[in-house]
Design an enzyme around this catalytic site. Structure first.
Site, PDB file in Angstrom:
ATOM      1  N   ILE A   1      36.365  32.164  43.298  1.00  0.00           N
ATOM      2  CA  ILE A   1      35.853  32.272  44.684  1.00  0.00           C
ATOM      3  C   ILE A   1      34.511  32.750  44.847  1.00  0.00           C
ATOM      4  O   ILE A   1      34.017  33.291  43.839  1.00  0.00           O
ATOM      5  CB  ILE A   1      36.918  33.469  45.477  1.00  0.00           C
ATOM      6  CG1 ILE A   1      36.534  34.607  45.050  1.00  0.00           C
ATOM      7  CG2 ILE A   1      38.511  32.890  45.408  1.00  0.00           C
ATOM      8  CD1 ILE A   1      37.216  35.615  45.675  1.00  0.00           C
TER       9      ILE A   1
ATOM     10  N   VAL B   1      36.805  37.741  40.049  1.00  0.00           N
ATOM     11  CA  VAL B   1      35.966  36.629  39.889  1.00  0.00           C
ATOM     12  C   VAL B   1      36.736  35.143  39.887  1.00  0.00           C
ATOM     13  O   VAL B   1      35.989  34.131  40.245  1.00  0.00           O
ATOM     14  CB  VAL B   1      35.044  36.764  38.425  1.00  0.00           C
ATOM     15  CG1 VAL B   1      34.467  35.459  38.153  1.00  0.00           C
ATOM     16  CG2 VAL B   1      34.334  37.872  38.425  1.00  0.00           C
ATOM     17  N   GLU B   2      37.863  35.276  39.824  1.00  0.00           N
ATOM     18  CA  GLU B   2      38.755  34.221  40.040  1.00  0.00           C
ATOM     19  C   GLU B   2      39.395  33.997  41.514  1.00  0.00           C
ATOM     20  O   GLU B   2      38.810  33.243  42.300  1.00  0.00           O
ATOM     21  CB  GLU B   2      39.665  34.040  38.762  1.00  0.00           C
ATOM     22  CG  GLU B   2      39.251  34.332  37.491  1.00  0.00           C
ATOM     23  CD  GLU B   2      40.203  34.137  36.437  1.00  0.00           C
ATOM     24  OE1 GLU B   2      41.071  33.054  36.270  1.00  0.00           O
ATOM     25  OE2 GLU B   2      40.393  35.033  35.633  1.00  0.00           O
ATOM     26  N   MET B   3      40.521  34.391  41.593  1.00  0.00           N
ATOM     27  CA  MET B   3      41.130  33.996  42.743  1.00  0.00           C
ATOM     28  C   MET B   3      41.245  35.107  43.702  1.00  0.00           C
ATOM     29  O   MET B   3      41.206  35.174  45.020  1.00  0.00           O
ATOM     30  CB  MET B   3      42.712  33.589  42.575  1.00  0.00           C
ATOM     31  CG  MET B   3      42.976  32.365  42.004  1.00  0.00           C
ATOM     32  SD  MET B   3      44.530  31.887  41.582  1.00  0.00           S
ATOM     33  CE  MET B   3      45.105  30.781  42.900  1.00  0.00           C
TER      34      MET B   3
END
Length: 379
Positions: free
Chosen positions: A82, A124-126
């Site tokens: 994201i 850092v991902e979803m």
């Protein structure tokens, strides 16, 4: 070498609801007894896999980093989450992940279910603040509770049910109709003479099979183990490695925690999980099926082509104090390297066969890439 003579022998899950087709003799993927494979869970998992609403800002789905259009990887050096944040490692393909003993490059997740939980709440991902927030997001979509009722017997949405469904879908991502598979089944014209030579080099002089193991019951070209081959030996790696080695001797847990948060520590690989000196800089051996579709390569995406990968191995990797003992110069000629690459290309299979429809998943990917908030159609 004729173990594929009858290509599609049905392997039925514990509940008898989903028949996963595997070549004769291939071991069943690792399916937890508490999560038997069913058609309803696979269908639900497919929808969740493509749904960007699982992320905090509705921009990232599982398919964003594990895209059917890119061999179920993403074509980037490292994953992007994201707000366009860059992760620390390359996105591995999800194909055949159900046959892996552990998940992630460092093996920190013992199952596909546990793997699916982590990106959801990784900032850092979803980027969801908690698993409870994921559950709330899914449960708020009117279509989902009825699908959970079909898959699990009641409409209740829980994080365990979410990841069980995603994992069930991912276990179906196992195609077995590559040119090499047809060659093994008896069609000697299915691969080129160069690929045949490359296969013999793979088994022999090139020593690839030492780590990328291949046999009739587990034909995935991996030993499911962890090795330091010298990738990413740059920056402050040597200093971090010395600190990790010293901590192993002192058993200083507070210092270990401090080290685990230093920049660049992801290069320590398996050590982050085991805290054992032998695992410093070691990463999981990836399988090679469909490897031609999943560039760039290595855990940091530092090698752009199969030619670069072969050159890296041909020179014996990158020297460092923790280099795997099996790494050594190979003295391969350019012609031999070309033959090995031709063999690896013969492992390409973009036909999901009876397990899944790859073309359908590519189309779902195109739709989700084109829209800010799109879920896969209800089955």
């Amino acid at each position: 070498m004729r173990f594929w003579a009858r290509m599609r022998t049905p392997l039925v899950s514990m509940m008898g609801a989903f028949a996963l087709y595997l070549p004769k003799g291939v071991l069943e993927p690792l399916i937890p007894p508490e999560n038997p494979l069913t058609a309803e869970k696979v269908a639900l998992g497919k929808r969740l896999y493509f749904d960007k609403r699982l992320s905090a800002d509705g921009t990232v789905s599982c398919a964003s980093c594990h895209d059917p259009l890119r061999g179920f990887a993403d074509g980037k050096a490292v994953a992007t989450g994201i707000r366009n944040q860059a992760g620390a490692r390359n996105s591995p393909t999800v194909l055949y992940a159900g046959f892996s003993e552990v998940q992630f490059w460092d093996g920190r997740a013992p199952s596909l279910e546990e793997q699916a939980k982590q990106p959801l709440v990784n900032p850092v991902e979803m980027g969801q603040p908690s698993h409870e927030a994921v559950v709330k997001a899914v449960a708020s979509v009117a279509d989902y509770p009825p699908l959970f009722a079909k898959a699990f017997g009641t409409p209740e949405v829980t994080i365990d049910r979410i990841v069980q469904a995603i994992a069930s879908f991912e276990r179906t991502l196992a195609p077995f109709s590559s040119p090499f598979d047809r060659f093994l089944a008896g069609d000697k014209s299915a691969i080129s003479d160069a690929a045949k030579r490359g296969f013999q080099l793979f088994l022999g002089k090139a020593r690839c099979v030492t780590c990328h193991e291949f046999n009739a019951s587990f034909p995935f070209f991996t030993d499911n183990k962890f090795h330091n081959i010298g990738v990413a030996m740059k920056g402050n790696f040597e200093q971090l490695a010395r600190e990790a080695q010293a901590l192993q001797t002192r058993r200083d847990r507070e210092a270990e925690t401090s080290l685990a948060h230093k920049p660049g520590v992801e290069a320590l690989g398996r050590w982050i999980v085991t805290r054992e000196a032998k695992d410093i800089g070691a990463f999981k051996t990836p399988g090679l099926r469909n490897v031609a579709l999943t560039a760039p390569y290595m855990h940091d995406g530092s090698l752009q082509t199969l030619e670069e990968v072969m050159d890296f191995y041909n020179r014996g990797g990158e020297p460092n104090p923790n280099l795997d003992g099996g790494m050594r110069p190979l003295d391969l000629t350019r012609e031999e390297i070309a033959d090995i690459i031709e063999f690896m290309r013969s492992l390409t299979d973009e036909n999901g066969g009876k397990n899944f429809d790859w073309e359908e998943l590519k189309e779902l990917s195109r739709k989700t890439r084109a829209a800010e908030l799109v879920a896969a159609p209800v089955p």
